[in-house]
Design a protein around this motif. Structure first.
Motif, PDB file in Angstrom:
ATOM      1  N   VAL A 135       1.228  -1.257   0.103  1.00  0.00           N
ATOM      2  CA  VAL A 135       0.077   0.250   0.295  1.00  0.00           C
ATOM      3  C   VAL A 135       1.213   1.476  -0.088  1.00  0.00           C
ATOM      4  N   PHE A 136       2.208   1.132   0.570  1.00  0.00           N
ATOM      5  CA  PHE A 136       2.579   2.403   1.307  1.00  0.00           C
ATOM      6  C   PHE A 136       3.819   2.908  -0.800  1.00  0.00           C
ATOM      7  N   LEU A 137       4.086   1.191  -1.035  1.00  0.00           N
ATOM      8  CA  LEU A 137       4.524   1.788  -2.626  1.00  0.00           C
ATOM      9  C   LEU A 137       3.326   2.155  -3.721  1.00  0.00           C
ATOM     10  N   ALA A 138       2.362   1.562  -3.654  1.00  0.00           N
ATOM     11  CA  ALA A 138       1.106   2.943  -4.175  1.00  0.00           C
ATOM     12  C   ALA A 138       0.676   3.402  -4.138  1.00  0.00           C
ATOM     13  N   GLN A 139       0.849   4.117  -3.341  1.00  0.00           N
ATOM     14  CA  GLN A 139      -0.025   5.613  -2.873  1.00  0.00           C
ATOM     15  C   GLN A 139       1.102   6.005  -2.551  1.00  0.00           C
ATOM     16  N   SER A 140       2.871   6.094  -2.539  1.00  0.00           N
ATOM     17  CA  SER A 140       3.392   6.950  -2.470  1.00  0.00           C
ATOM     18  C   SER A 140       4.868   6.436  -3.299  1.00  0.00           C
ATOM     19  N   ILE A 141       5.091   5.653  -3.804  1.00  0.00           N
ATOM     20  CA  ILE A 141       6.324   5.477  -5.041  1.00  0.00           C
ATOM     21  C   ILE A 141       6.071   5.997  -6.475  1.00  0.00           C
ATOM     22  N   HIS A 187      10.183  -6.094  -4.657  1.00  0.00           N
ATOM     23  CA  HIS A 187      10.013  -5.450  -6.322  1.00  0.00           C
ATOM     24  C   HIS A 187      11.090  -4.962  -7.082  1.00  0.00           C
ATOM     25  N   ARG A 188      12.444  -5.805  -6.943  1.00  0.00           N
ATOM     26  CA  ARG A 188      13.908  -5.400  -7.539  1.00  0.00           C
ATOM     27  C   ARG A 188      14.053  -3.676  -7.449  1.00  0.00           C
ATOM     28  N   ILE A 189      14.043  -3.453  -6.492  1.00  0.00           N
ATOM     29  CA  ILE A 189      13.983  -2.027  -6.067  1.00  0.00           C
ATOM     30  C   ILE A 189      15.321  -1.989  -5.281  1.00  0.00           C
ATOM     31  N   LYS A 190      15.791  -1.192  -5.968  1.00  0.00           N
ATOM     32  CA  LYS A 190      17.571  -0.138  -5.217  1.00  0.00           C
ATOM     33  C   LYS A 190      17.705   0.246  -4.563  1.00  0.00           C
ATOM     34  N   PRO A 191      17.946   0.470  -3.164  1.00  0.00           N
ATOM     35  CA  PRO A 191      17.593   1.540  -2.314  1.00  0.00           C
ATOM     36  C   PRO A 191      18.606   2.587  -2.524  1.00  0.00           C
ATOM     37  N   ALA A 192      19.176   2.589  -3.374  1.00  0.00           N
ATOM     38  CA  ALA A 192      20.984   2.810  -3.336  1.00  0.00           C
ATOM     39  C   ALA A 192      21.376   3.635  -4.713  1.00  0.00           C
ATOM     40  N   ASP A 193      20.398   2.484  -5.697  1.00  0.00           N
ATOM     41  CA  ASP A 193      20.256   2.831  -6.764  1.00  0.00           C
ATOM     42  C   ASP A 193      19.346   2.577  -7.640  1.00  0.00           C
ATOM     43  N   ASN A 194      18.245   3.928  -8.180  1.00  0.00           N
ATOM     44  CA  ASN A 194      16.654   3.521  -8.482  1.00  0.00           C
ATOM     45  C   ASN A 194      16.473   4.953  -9.166  1.00  0.00           C
ATOM     46  N   HIS A 195      15.557   4.669  -9.785  1.00  0.00           N
ATOM     47  CA  HIS A 195      15.158   6.345 -10.281  1.00  0.00           C
ATOM     48  C   HIS A 195      13.471   6.520 -10.075  1.00  0.00           C
ATOM     49  N   LEU A 196      13.178   6.457  -8.588  1.00  0.00           N
ATOM     50  CA  LEU A 196      11.931   6.513  -7.614  1.00  0.00           C
ATOM     51  C   LEU A 196      11.888   8.454  -7.758  1.00  0.00           C
ATOM     52  N   ALA A 197      11.032   8.009  -7.115  1.00  0.00           N
ATOM     53  CA  ALA A 197      10.209  10.078  -7.266  1.00  0.00           C
ATOM     54  C   ALA A 197       9.175   9.591  -5.940  1.00  0.00           C
ATOM     55  N   MET A 198       8.290  10.535  -5.493  1.00  0.00           N
ATOM     56  CA  MET A 198       7.420  10.305  -3.900  1.00  0.00           C
ATOM     57  C   MET A 198       6.372  11.137  -4.532  1.00  0.00           C
ATOM     58  N   LYS A 199       5.200  10.539  -4.724  1.00  0.00           N
ATOM     59  CA  LYS A 199       3.757  11.016  -4.787  1.00  0.00           C
ATOM     60  C   LYS A 199       3.040  11.141  -3.452  1.00  0.00           C
ATOM     61  N   GLY A 200       2.106  11.598  -3.701  1.00  0.00           N
ATOM     62  CA  GLY A 200       1.085  11.891  -2.941  1.00  0.00           C
ATOM     63  C   GLY A 200       1.360  12.804  -1.459  1.00  0.00           C
ATOM     64  N   PRO A 201      -0.037  12.580  -0.336  1.00  0.00           N
ATOM     65  CA  PRO A 201       0.039  13.003   0.030  1.00  0.00           C
ATOM     66  C   PRO A 201       1.244  12.585   1.328  1.00  0.00           C
ATOM     67  N   ALA A 202       1.739  11.848   1.227  1.00  0.00           N
ATOM     68  CA  ALA A 202       3.092  11.687   2.307  1.00  0.00           C
ATOM     69  C   ALA A 202       4.902  12.083   1.818  1.00  0.00           C
ATOM     70  N   ALA A 203       4.141  12.436   0.165  1.00  0.00           N
ATOM     71  CA  ALA A 203       5.438  13.520  -0.268  1.00  0.00           C
ATOM     72  C   ALA A 203       5.237  14.326   0.036  1.00  0.00           C
ATOM     73  N   ALA A 204       4.484  15.437   0.051  1.00  0.00           N
ATOM     74  CA  ALA A 204       4.770  16.909   0.768  1.00  0.00           C
ATOM     75  C   ALA A 204       4.391  16.688   2.377  1.00  0.00           C
ATOM     76  N   ASP A 205       3.985  15.820   2.469  1.00  0.00           N
ATOM     77  CA  ASP A 205       4.120  15.845   4.035  1.00  0.00           C
ATOM     78  C   ASP A 205       5.733  15.764   4.706  1.00  0.00           C
ATOM     79  N   TYR A 206       6.444  14.780   4.036  1.00  0.00           N
ATOM     80  CA  TYR A 206       8.201  14.962   4.070  1.00  0.00           C
ATOM     81  C   TYR A 206       8.388  16.095   3.806  1.00  0.00           C
ATOM     82  N   ILE A 207       8.567  16.398   2.711  1.00  0.00           N
ATOM     83  CA  ILE A 207       9.062  17.533   2.353  1.00  0.00           C
ATOM     84  C   ILE A 207       9.279  18.310   2.964  1.00  0.00           C
ATOM     85  N   ILE A 208       7.699  18.759   3.506  1.00  0.00           N
ATOM     86  CA  ILE A 208       7.218  20.323   4.258  1.00  0.00           C
ATOM     87  C   ILE A 208       8.758  19.377   5.641  1.00  0.00           C
TER      88      ILE A 208
END
Length: 85
Positions: A8-14, A57-78
């Motif tokens: 759910v986190f990945l679907a809503q925020s990444i 999910h074959r996502i590497k925390p140190a090497d990826n092309h991910l971006a934040m999205k949604g309300p959690a992204a805004a909260d984190y940035i602020i």
């Protein structure tokens, strides 16, 4: 086995962003995850558990092309840069 909490986190925020050369680093990934947890009244899991879920999910925390999205992204940035508000 996949953890629904992280699904759910990945679907809503990444999101994958091929144009994002740097992607998100470990601190940013865990930061947006903890913001998502706070906003959804979820207990944050240990960073190692998040890394394991990303690995599924074959996502590497140190090497990826991910971006934040949604309300959690805004909260984190602020929360990360309160002087911009």
């Amino acid at each position: 086995m996949t953890n629904p909490h992280f699904e759910v986190f990945l679907a809503q925020s990444i999101r994958e962003d091929a144009e994002n050369e740097a992607g998100l680093d470990r601190d940013e990934l865990y930061g947006v995850y903890t913001s998502w947890c706070l906003m959804n009244n979820e207990e944050p899991q240990a960073p190692e558990d998040l890394w394991a879920a990303l690995k599924e999910h074959r996502i590497k925390p140190a090497d990826n092309h991910l971006a934040m999205k949604g309300p959690a992204a805004a909260d984190y940035i602020i929360a990360s840069a309160p002087d911009i508000v």
